[in-house]
Design a protein around this motif. Structure first.
Motif, PDB file in Angstrom:
ATOM      1  N   GLY A   1       0.823  -1.198   0.000  1.00 26.23           N
ATOM      2  CA  GLY A   1       0.000   0.000   0.000  1.00 26.23           C
ATOM      3  C   GLY A   1       0.852   1.241   0.000  1.00 26.23           C
ATOM      4  O   GLY A   1       2.011   1.210   0.370  1.00 26.23           O
ATOM      5  N   ILE A   2       0.269   2.356  -0.403  1.00 24.24           N
ATOM      6  CA  ILE A   2       1.009   3.606  -0.488  1.00 24.24           C
ATOM      7  C   ILE A   2       0.449   4.598   0.528  1.00 24.24           C
ATOM      8  O   ILE A   2      -0.759   4.790   0.627  1.00 24.24           O
ATOM      9  CB  ILE A   2       0.900   4.213  -1.900  1.00 24.24           C
ATOM     10  N   TYR A   3       1.340   5.201   1.261  1.00 28.13           N
ATOM     11  CA  TYR A   3       0.957   6.257   2.181  1.00 28.13           C
ATOM     12  C   TYR A   3       1.583   7.550   1.678  1.00 28.13           C
ATOM     13  O   TYR A   3       2.747   7.565   1.318  1.00 28.13           O
ATOM     14  CB  TYR A   3       1.461   5.941   3.601  1.00 28.13           C
ATOM     15  N   VAL A   4       0.802   8.618   1.629  1.00 25.63           N
ATOM     16  CA  VAL A   4       1.283   9.856   1.030  1.00 25.63           C
ATOM     17  C   VAL A   4       1.318  10.983   2.045  1.00 25.63           C
ATOM     18  O   VAL A   4       0.367  11.177   2.795  1.00 25.63           O
ATOM     19  CB  VAL A   4       0.357  10.254  -0.150  1.00 25.63           C
ATOM     20  N   GLN A   5       2.428  11.685   2.069  1.00 26.44           N
ATOM     21  CA  GLN A   5       2.556  12.874   2.921  1.00 26.44           C
ATOM     22  C   GLN A   5       2.495  14.116   2.037  1.00 26.44           C
ATOM     23  O   GLN A   5       3.313  14.293   1.154  1.00 26.44           O
ATOM     24  CB  GLN A   5       3.892  12.833   3.672  1.00 26.44           C
ATOM     25  N   GLN A   6       1.487  14.966   2.259  1.00 21.34           N
ATOM     26  CA  GLN A   6       1.354  16.163   1.428  1.00 21.34           C
ATOM     27  C   GLN A   6       1.373  17.453   2.242  1.00 21.34           C
ATOM     28  O   GLN A   6       1.513  18.527   1.683  1.00 21.34           O
ATOM     29  CB  GLN A   6       0.044  16.097   0.628  1.00 21.34           C
ATOM     30  N   LYS A   7       1.223  17.366   3.552  1.00 23.07           N
ATOM     31  CA  LYS A   7       1.161  18.570   4.362  1.00 23.07           C
ATOM     32  C   LYS A   7       2.539  19.190   4.528  1.00 23.07           C
ATOM     33  O   LYS A   7       3.502  18.511   4.847  1.00 23.07           O
ATOM     34  CB  LYS A   7       0.576  18.258   5.744  1.00 23.07           C
ATOM     35  N   ASN A   8       2.607  20.497   4.343  1.00 23.41           N
ATOM     36  CA  ASN A   8       3.913  21.161   4.369  1.00 23.41           C
ATOM     37  C   ASN A   8       4.199  21.795   5.724  1.00 23.41           C
ATOM     38  O   ASN A   8       4.425  22.977   5.832  1.00 23.41           O
ATOM     39  CB  ASN A   8       3.977  22.212   3.255  1.00 23.41           C
ATOM     40  N   ASN A   9       4.160  20.996   6.787  1.00 21.81           N
ATOM     41  CA  ASN A   9       4.623  21.497   8.073  1.00 21.81           C
ATOM     42  C   ASN A   9       5.045  20.335   8.954  1.00 21.81           C
ATOM     43  O   ASN A   9       4.575  19.215   8.806  1.00 21.81           O
ATOM     44  CB  ASN A   9       3.553  22.357   8.773  1.00 21.81           C
ATOM     45  N   ALA A  10       5.969  20.610   9.847  1.00 17.86           N
ATOM     46  CA  ALA A  10       6.587  19.548  10.642  1.00 17.86           C
ATOM     47  C   ALA A  10       5.576  18.854  11.551  1.00 17.86           C
ATOM     48  O   ALA A  10       5.658  17.663  11.776  1.00 17.86           O
ATOM     49  CB  ALA A  10       7.740  20.117  11.459  1.00 17.86           C
TER      50      ALA A  10
ATOM     51  N   GLN B   1       4.365  -7.168   8.706  1.00 16.46           N
ATOM     52  CA  GLN B   1       5.533  -7.728   8.034  1.00 16.46           C
ATOM     53  C   GLN B   1       6.055  -6.846   6.900  1.00 16.46           C
ATOM     54  O   GLN B   1       7.025  -7.214   6.247  1.00 16.46           O
ATOM     55  CB  GLN B   1       5.185  -9.113   7.475  1.00 16.46           C
ATOM     56  N   LYS B   2       5.428  -5.730   6.677  1.00 18.58           N
ATOM     57  CA  LYS B   2       5.839  -4.884   5.559  1.00 18.58           C
ATOM     58  C   LYS B   2       7.087  -4.074   5.887  1.00 18.58           C
ATOM     59  O   LYS B   2       7.266  -3.606   7.009  1.00 18.58           O
ATOM     60  CB  LYS B   2       4.711  -3.924   5.161  1.00 18.58           C
ATOM     61  N   LYS B   3       7.957  -3.922   4.885  1.00 19.20           N
ATOM     62  CA  LYS B   3       9.113  -3.048   5.004  1.00 19.20           C
ATOM     63  C   LYS B   3       8.675  -1.634   4.628  1.00 19.20           C
ATOM     64  O   LYS B   3       7.960  -1.436   3.637  1.00 19.20           O
ATOM     65  CB  LYS B   3      10.233  -3.506   4.073  1.00 19.20           C
ATOM     66  N   VAL B   4       9.095  -0.663   5.429  1.00 18.55           N
ATOM     67  CA  VAL B   4       8.701   0.727   5.185  1.00 18.55           C
ATOM     68  C   VAL B   4       9.807   1.435   4.400  1.00 18.55           C
ATOM     69  O   VAL B   4      10.961   1.482   4.844  1.00 18.55           O
ATOM     70  CB  VAL B   4       8.441   1.465   6.513  1.00 18.55           C
ATOM     71  N   VAL B   5       9.449   1.957   3.236  1.00 15.93           N
ATOM     72  CA  VAL B   5      10.394   2.676   2.388  1.00 15.93           C
ATOM     73  C   VAL B   5       9.903   4.115   2.225  1.00 15.93           C
ATOM     74  O   VAL B   5       8.778   4.343   1.763  1.00 15.93           O
ATOM     75  CB  VAL B   5      10.521   2.013   0.997  1.00 15.93           C
ATOM     76  N   VAL B   6      10.742   5.075   2.621  1.00 16.16           N
ATOM     77  CA  VAL B   6      10.398   6.483   2.432  1.00 16.16           C
ATOM     78  C   VAL B   6      11.094   6.983   1.169  1.00 16.16           C
ATOM     79  O   VAL B   6      12.317   6.857   1.022  1.00 16.16           O
ATOM     80  CB  VAL B   6      10.793   7.342   3.648  1.00 16.16           C
ATOM     81  N   LEU B   7      10.295   7.538   0.256  1.00 14.20           N
ATOM     82  CA  LEU B   7      10.810   8.076  -1.003  1.00 14.20           C
ATOM     83  C   LEU B   7      10.692   9.588  -0.981  1.00 14.20           C
ATOM     84  O   LEU B   7       9.657  10.141  -0.599  1.00 14.20           O
ATOM     85  CB  LEU B   7      10.009   7.523  -2.185  1.00 14.20           C
ATOM     86  N   ASP B   8      11.758  10.248  -1.411  1.00 12.69           N
ATOM     87  CA  ASP B   8      11.814  11.704  -1.372  1.00 12.69           C
ATOM     88  C   ASP B   8      12.165  12.256  -2.753  1.00 12.69           C
ATOM     89  O   ASP B   8      13.260  12.010  -3.261  1.00 12.69           O
ATOM     90  CB  ASP B   8      12.880  12.129  -0.347  1.00 12.69           C
TER      91      ASP B   8
ATOM     92  N   VAL C   1       5.006   2.213   1.356  1.00 18.02           N
ATOM     93  CA  VAL C   1       5.718   3.384   0.846  1.00 18.02           C
ATOM     94  C   VAL C   1       5.172   4.673   1.448  1.00 18.02           C
ATOM     95  O   VAL C   1       3.956   4.860   1.551  1.00 18.02           O
ATOM     96  CB  VAL C   1       5.614   3.469  -0.694  1.00 18.02           C
ATOM     97  N   ILE C   2       6.076   5.543   1.864  1.00 22.51           N
ATOM     98  CA  ILE C   2       5.728   6.895   2.289  1.00 22.51           C
ATOM     99  C   ILE C   2       6.464   7.867   1.365  1.00 22.51           C
ATOM    100  O   ILE C   2       7.669   7.711   1.132  1.00 22.51           O
ATOM    101  CB  ILE C   2       6.152   7.167   3.744  1.00 22.51           C
TER     102      ILE C   2
ATOM    103  N   MET D   1      10.211  12.871   8.597  1.00 25.62           N
ATOM    104  CA  MET D   1       9.174  11.917   8.183  1.00 25.62           C
ATOM    105  C   MET D   1       9.714  10.495   8.200  1.00 25.62           C
ATOM    106  O   MET D   1       9.049   9.565   8.670  1.00 25.62           O
ATOM    107  CB  MET D   1       8.675  12.258   6.776  1.00 25.62           C
ATOM    108  N   ALA D   2      10.932  10.327   7.681  1.00 27.63           N
ATOM    109  CA  ALA D   2      11.530   8.992   7.629  1.00 27.63           C
ATOM    110  C   ALA D   2      11.803   8.462   9.034  1.00 27.63           C
ATOM    111  O   ALA D   2      11.498   7.306   9.350  1.00 27.63           O
ATOM    112  CB  ALA D   2      12.816   9.033   6.814  1.00 27.63           C
ATOM    113  N   ASN D   3      12.362   9.316   9.888  1.00 27.03           N
ATOM    114  CA  ASN D   3      12.702   8.889  11.246  1.00 27.03           C
ATOM    115  C   ASN D   3      11.455   8.579  12.074  1.00 27.03           C
ATOM    116  O   ASN D   3      11.406   7.596  12.808  1.00 27.03           O
ATOM    117  CB  ASN D   3      13.559   9.953  11.941  1.00 27.03           C
ATOM    118  N   GLN D   4      10.436   9.438  11.978  1.00 22.37           N
ATOM    119  CA  GLN D   4       9.213   9.235  12.751  1.00 22.37           C
ATOM    120  C   GLN D   4       8.489   7.958  12.324  1.00 22.37           C
ATOM    121  O   GLN D   4       7.853   7.287  13.137  1.00 22.37           O
ATOM    122  CB  GLN D   4       8.266  10.434  12.581  1.00 22.37           C
ATOM    123  N   ALA D   5       8.585   7.628  11.038  1.00 19.00           N
ATOM    124  CA  ALA D   5       7.914   6.430  10.524  1.00 19.00           C
ATOM    125  C   ALA D   5       8.737   5.166  10.749  1.00 19.00           C
ATOM    126  O   ALA D   5       8.299   4.075  10.395  1.00 19.00           O
ATOM    127  CB  ALA D   5       7.628   6.595   9.035  1.00 19.00           C
TER     128      ALA D   5
END
Length: 222
Positions: free
Chosen positions: A1-10, A31-38, A80-81, A98-102
């Motif tokens: 599944g895909i998780y999307v971050q669109q909000k522009n604040n910490a 069991q899913k591996k979390v991959v953050v894409l930037d 994916v984030i 975002m990567a660290n918090q997730a």
């Protein structure tokens, strides 16, 4: 599944990442591996702006990311984030937050290089002697970066320029997981025509996809 971050604040980044962590505890995602894409740059920060081209580096990075997401979303074992999915400006601090918090397993930042007449793929990594070891993985930033550099350059059919020490780059230095900043090719240089084409962007994404899957399989076999 895909998780999307669109909000522009910490704050939104922290809230969304915390929600993602709660979600990842469910049996479906356990069991899913979390991959953050930037996708690097965005908004007023256009990155490399090739003369005479209608697209900036920020645009190309986002296009590559969107193709990469379309490949990864077919993988049942990957969550994916994305730090951004549209043309918006996000601070480097917020991206790595975002990567660290997730509690991501991998962090991959997509960029294009600049240099007249230069060509090839280059990847920035964190030297392992400076890297804070993750208890959950013995994989290093260098190993991730080597695989991505090989896969992207092979898929694009351009020179593999290898790795560059990226400890001065905030998102590499502060990442609490193996991280890589991939310069797919030289947008303001010899790879411009390739990177501005849909075919080239898809090939860059396919290389990133193959590299990420290869690394995730290696992590499974540790």
């Amino acid at each position: 599944g895909i998780y999307v971050q669109q909000k522009n604040n910490a704050k939104a980044a922290r809230t969304s990442a915390a929600g993602k962590m709660d979600e990842s505890l469910s049996s479906e995602n356990a069991q899913k591996k979390v991959v953050v894409l930037d996708a690097g740059h965005g908004g007023k920060d256009v990155g490399t702006d090739p003369e005479g081209a209608s697209f900036t580096e920020a645009d190309v990075n986002l296009q590559i990311l969107q193709y990469l997401v379309s490949y990864l979303e077919k993988e049942d074992t990957v969550q994916v984030i994305c730090t951004r999915t549209q043309d918006e400006e996000i601070s480097r601090e917020q991206r790595v937050l975002m990567a660290n918090q997730a509690k991501a397993d991998l962090f991959v930042s997509i960029h294009c290089n600049s240099g007249e007449s230069a060509t090839g793929t280059e990847v920035m990594y964190m030297p392992s002697d400076k890297e804070e070891k993750q208890e959950a993985s013995i994989l290093t930033s260098r190993q991730l970066s080597e695989v991505l550099s090989d896969c992207v350059s092979n898929e694009l059919g351009i020179k593999n320029r290898g790795l560059v020490n990226g400890e001065q780059i905030e998102i590499i230095r502060k990442a609490q997981m193996p991280a890589a900043l991939v310069e797919a090719g030289f947008l303001n240089g010899g790879d411009q025509k390739l990177l501005l084409s849909r075919k080239g962007q898809k090939r860059a994404a396919k290389g990133l996809y193959h590299g990420i899957i290869k690394i995730l399989e290696e992590m499974e076999n540790e």
